[in-house]
Design a protein around this motif. Structure first.
Motif, PDB file in Angstrom:
ATOM      1  N   LYS A   1       0.804  -1.224   0.000  1.00 42.75           N
ATOM      2  CA  LYS A   1       0.000   0.000   0.000  1.00 42.75           C
ATOM      3  C   LYS A   1       0.835   1.271   0.000  1.00 42.75           C
ATOM      4  O   LYS A   1       0.402   2.306  -0.495  1.00 42.75           O
ATOM      5  N   ASN A   2       2.060   1.176   0.577  1.00 38.28           N
ATOM      6  CA  ASN A   2       2.824   2.411   0.776  1.00 38.28           C
ATOM      7  C   ASN A   2       4.282   2.099   1.122  1.00 38.28           C
ATOM      8  O   ASN A   2       4.680   0.934   1.182  1.00 38.28           O
ATOM      9  N   GLU A   3       5.027   3.162   1.363  1.00 36.76           N
ATOM     10  CA  GLU A   3       6.452   3.058   1.696  1.00 36.76           C
ATOM     11  C   GLU A   3       6.680   2.222   2.963  1.00 36.76           C
ATOM     12  O   GLU A   3       7.597   1.413   3.023  1.00 36.76           O
ATOM     13  N   GLU A   4       5.845   2.423   3.959  1.00 36.77           N
ATOM     14  CA  GLU A   4       5.998   1.695   5.225  1.00 36.77           C
ATOM     15  C   GLU A   4       5.903   0.176   5.002  1.00 36.77           C
ATOM     16  O   GLU A   4       6.693  -0.588   5.558  1.00 36.77           O
ATOM     17  N   GLU A   5       4.956  -0.247   4.178  1.00 40.03           N
ATOM     18  CA  GLU A   5       4.819  -1.676   3.900  1.00 40.03           C
ATOM     19  C   GLU A   5       6.009  -2.195   3.089  1.00 40.03           C
ATOM     20  O   GLU A   5       6.490  -3.304   3.327  1.00 40.03           O
ATOM     21  N   ALA A   6       6.489  -1.404   2.143  1.00 40.30           N
ATOM     22  CA  ALA A   6       7.676  -1.796   1.381  1.00 40.30           C
ATOM     23  C   ALA A   6       8.878  -1.944   2.313  1.00 40.30           C
ATOM     24  O   ALA A   6       9.681  -2.873   2.171  1.00 40.30           O
ATOM     25  N   GLU A   7       8.995  -1.055   3.282  1.00 38.48           N
ATOM     26  CA  GLU A   7      10.094  -1.127   4.248  1.00 38.48           C
ATOM     27  C   GLU A   7      10.000  -2.385   5.107  1.00 38.48           C
ATOM     28  O   GLU A   7      11.018  -2.972   5.463  1.00 38.48           O
ATOM     29  N   LYS A   8       8.782  -2.822   5.439  1.00 41.42           N
ATOM     30  CA  LYS A   8       8.629  -4.066   6.202  1.00 41.42           C
ATOM     31  C   LYS A   8       9.098  -5.266   5.387  1.00 41.42           C
ATOM     32  O   LYS A   8       9.748  -6.170   5.921  1.00 41.42           O
ATOM     33  N   LEU A   9       8.779  -5.266   4.097  1.00 43.82           N
ATOM     34  CA  LEU A   9       9.270  -6.350   3.245  1.00 43.82           C
ATOM     35  C   LEU A   9      10.790  -6.268   3.087  1.00 43.82           C
ATOM     36  O   LEU A   9      11.472  -7.295   3.066  1.00 43.82           O
ATOM     37  N   ASP A  10      11.327  -5.056   2.990  1.00 45.97           N
ATOM     38  CA  ASP A  10      12.785  -4.894   2.934  1.00 45.97           C
ATOM     39  C   ASP A  10      13.453  -5.448   4.191  1.00 45.97           C
ATOM     40  O   ASP A  10      14.507  -6.088   4.110  1.00 45.97           O
ATOM     41  N   ALA A  11      12.850  -5.214   5.354  1.00 48.39           N
ATOM     42  CA  ALA A  11      13.408  -5.724   6.610  1.00 48.39           C
ATOM     43  C   ALA A  11      13.414  -7.253   6.599  1.00 48.39           C
ATOM     44  O   ALA A  11      14.392  -7.884   7.020  1.00 48.39           O
ATOM     45  N   TYR A  12      12.334  -7.855   6.098  1.00 50.82           N
ATOM     46  CA  TYR A  12      12.284  -9.311   5.971  1.00 50.82           C
ATOM     47  C   TYR A  12      13.391  -9.800   5.029  1.00 50.82           C
ATOM     48  O   TYR A  12      14.093 -10.766   5.333  1.00 50.82           O
ATOM     49  N   LEU A  13      13.544  -9.122   3.899  1.00 52.31           N
ATOM     50  CA  LEU A  13      14.608  -9.502   2.965  1.00 52.31           C
ATOM     51  C   LEU A  13      15.968  -9.453   3.642  1.00 52.31           C
ATOM     52  O   LEU A  13      16.753 -10.402   3.563  1.00 52.31           O
ATOM     53  N   ARG A  14      16.245  -8.341   4.281  1.00 48.28           N
ATOM     54  CA  ARG A  14      17.548  -8.114   4.903  1.00 48.28           C
ATOM     55  C   ARG A  14      17.827  -9.077   6.063  1.00 48.28           C
ATOM     56  O   ARG A  14      18.912  -9.645   6.162  1.00 48.28           O
ATOM     57  N   ASP A  15      16.827  -9.272   6.927  1.00 48.28           N
ATOM     58  CA  ASP A  15      17.057  -9.994   8.173  1.00 48.28           C
ATOM     59  C   ASP A  15      16.835 -11.503   8.083  1.00 48.28           C
ATOM     60  O   ASP A  15      17.439 -12.256   8.842  1.00 48.28           O
ATOM     61  N   VAL A  16      15.967 -11.934   7.183  1.00 49.87           N
ATOM     62  CA  VAL A  16      15.607 -13.355   7.124  1.00 49.87           C
ATOM     63  C   VAL A  16      15.962 -13.979   5.775  1.00 49.87           C
ATOM     64  O   VAL A  16      16.690 -14.968   5.697  1.00 49.87           O
ATOM     65  N   TYR A  17      15.439 -13.380   4.712  1.00 52.27           N
ATOM     66  CA  TYR A  17      15.538 -13.993   3.388  1.00 52.27           C
ATOM     67  C   TYR A  17      16.981 -14.063   2.877  1.00 52.27           C
ATOM     68  O   TYR A  17      17.459 -15.142   2.515  1.00 52.27           O
ATOM     69  N   ILE A  18      17.652 -12.932   2.840  1.00 54.27           N
ATOM     70  CA  ILE A  18      19.008 -12.895   2.269  1.00 54.27           C
ATOM     71  C   ILE A  18      19.975 -13.819   3.014  1.00 54.27           C
ATOM     72  O   ILE A  18      20.684 -14.608   2.377  1.00 54.27           O
ATOM     73  N   PRO A  19      20.040 -13.771   4.348  1.00 57.63           N
ATOM     74  CA  PRO A  19      20.968 -14.688   5.023  1.00 57.63           C
ATOM     75  C   PRO A  19      20.677 -16.166   4.718  1.00 57.63           C
ATOM     76  O   PRO A  19      21.607 -16.964   4.596  1.00 57.63           O
ATOM     77  N   THR A  20      19.405 -16.515   4.569  1.00 57.08           N
ATOM     78  CA  THR A  20      19.051 -17.908   4.288  1.00 57.08           C
ATOM     79  C   THR A  20      19.372 -18.275   2.848  1.00 57.08           C
ATOM     80  O   THR A  20      19.979 -19.314   2.581  1.00 57.08           O
ATOM     81  N   ILE A  21      18.989 -17.426   1.929  1.00 53.97           N
ATOM     82  CA  ILE A  21      19.144 -17.775   0.515  1.00 53.97           C
ATOM     83  C   ILE A  21      20.614 -17.758   0.080  1.00 53.97           C
ATOM     84  O   ILE A  21      21.031 -18.552  -0.757  1.00 53.97           O
ATOM     85  N   LYS A  22      21.398 -16.868   0.679  1.00 52.78           N
ATOM     86  CA  LYS A  22      22.827 -16.803   0.331  1.00 52.78           C
ATOM     87  C   LYS A  22      23.550 -18.097   0.665  1.00 52.78           C
ATOM     88  O   LYS A  22      24.565 -18.412   0.048  1.00 52.78           O
ATOM     89  N   ALA A  23      23.041 -18.856   1.615  1.00 53.36           N
ATOM     90  CA  ALA A  23      23.680 -20.102   2.032  1.00 53.36           C
ATOM     91  C   ALA A  23      23.332 -21.280   1.116  1.00 53.36           C
ATOM     92  O   ALA A  23      23.902 -22.359   1.267  1.00 53.36           O
ATOM     93  N   GLN A  24      22.442 -21.077   0.165  1.00 57.17           N
ATOM     94  CA  GLN A  24      22.003 -22.167  -0.704  1.00 57.17           C
ATOM     95  C   GLN A  24      22.994 -22.388  -1.844  1.00 57.17           C
ATOM     96  O   GLN A  24      23.482 -21.442  -2.458  1.00 57.17           O
ATOM     97  N   LYS A  25      23.255 -23.650  -2.125  1.00 63.16           N
ATOM     98  CA  LYS A  25      24.185 -24.009  -3.197  1.00 63.16           C
ATOM     99  C   LYS A  25      23.662 -23.479  -4.528  1.00 63.16           C
ATOM    100  O   LYS A  25      22.482 -23.624  -4.844  1.00 63.16           O
ATOM    101  N   GLY A  26      24.527 -22.837  -5.290  1.00 61.12           N
ATOM    102  CA  GLY A  26      24.163 -22.325  -6.598  1.00 61.12           C
ATOM    103  C   GLY A  26      23.562 -20.937  -6.586  1.00 61.12           C
ATOM    104  O   GLY A  26      23.247 -20.390  -7.648  1.00 61.12           O
ATOM    105  N   PHE A  27      23.405 -20.341  -5.396  1.00 56.33           N
ATOM    106  CA  PHE A  27      22.859 -18.989  -5.315  1.00 56.33           C
ATOM    107  C   PHE A  27      23.809 -18.010  -6.003  1.00 56.33           C
ATOM    108  O   PHE A  27      25.019 -18.057  -5.802  1.00 56.33           O
TER     109      PHE A  27
END
Length: 120
Positions: free
Chosen positions: A28-54
């Motif tokens: 809906k807005n910048e605030e919601e985009a920032e929440k998804l960015d926080a998920y990317l930064r804190d959860v998604y990226i650390p997990t996905i970077k550890a996957q073979k072939g990433f």
């Protein structure tokens, strides 16, 4: 070299060396985009970077439409392993929780796979 350039004939196959997993939704807005960015930064990226072939993850946001898109690129030979991994299952579960906070669900999310090539 690509024979279609020399002969003018179209190639019959697109080589698959990398695959991008695409996720797209609308916020809906910048605030919601920032929440998804926080998920990317804190959860998604650390997990996905550890996957073979990433290879990499890219995120784009259209501020006019508030379209939020993530593409994670893998070497093709390892993509299936990621798709069948516990890590992917865990990421899906954690993403569902974040989407719920935004009054969204997995059905509001487009998911797809693309052959990925990069030209510089």
């Amino acid at each position: 070299s690509n024979p279609s350039f020399a002969t003018g004939m179209r190639g019959l196959a697109i080589p698959v060396t990398h695959v991008a997993r695409i996720a797209r939704t609308h916020v809906k807005n910048e605030e919601e985009a920032e929440k998804l960015d926080a998920y990317l930064r804190d959860v998604y990226i650390p997990t996905i970077k550890a996957q073979k072939g990433f290879v990499k993850t890219e995120r784009t946001v259209c501020k006019a439409e508030w379209a939020y898109e993530v593409a994670s690129v893998f070497e093709a030979e390892h993509f299936k392993d990621f798709m069948e991994s516990d890590a992917r299952t865990e990421l899906t579960t954690s993403l569902e929780a974040v989407l719920k906070e935004l009054n969204l669900s997995m059905s509001d999310l487009y998911l797809g796979n693309r052959v990925f090539d990069e030209y510089k």
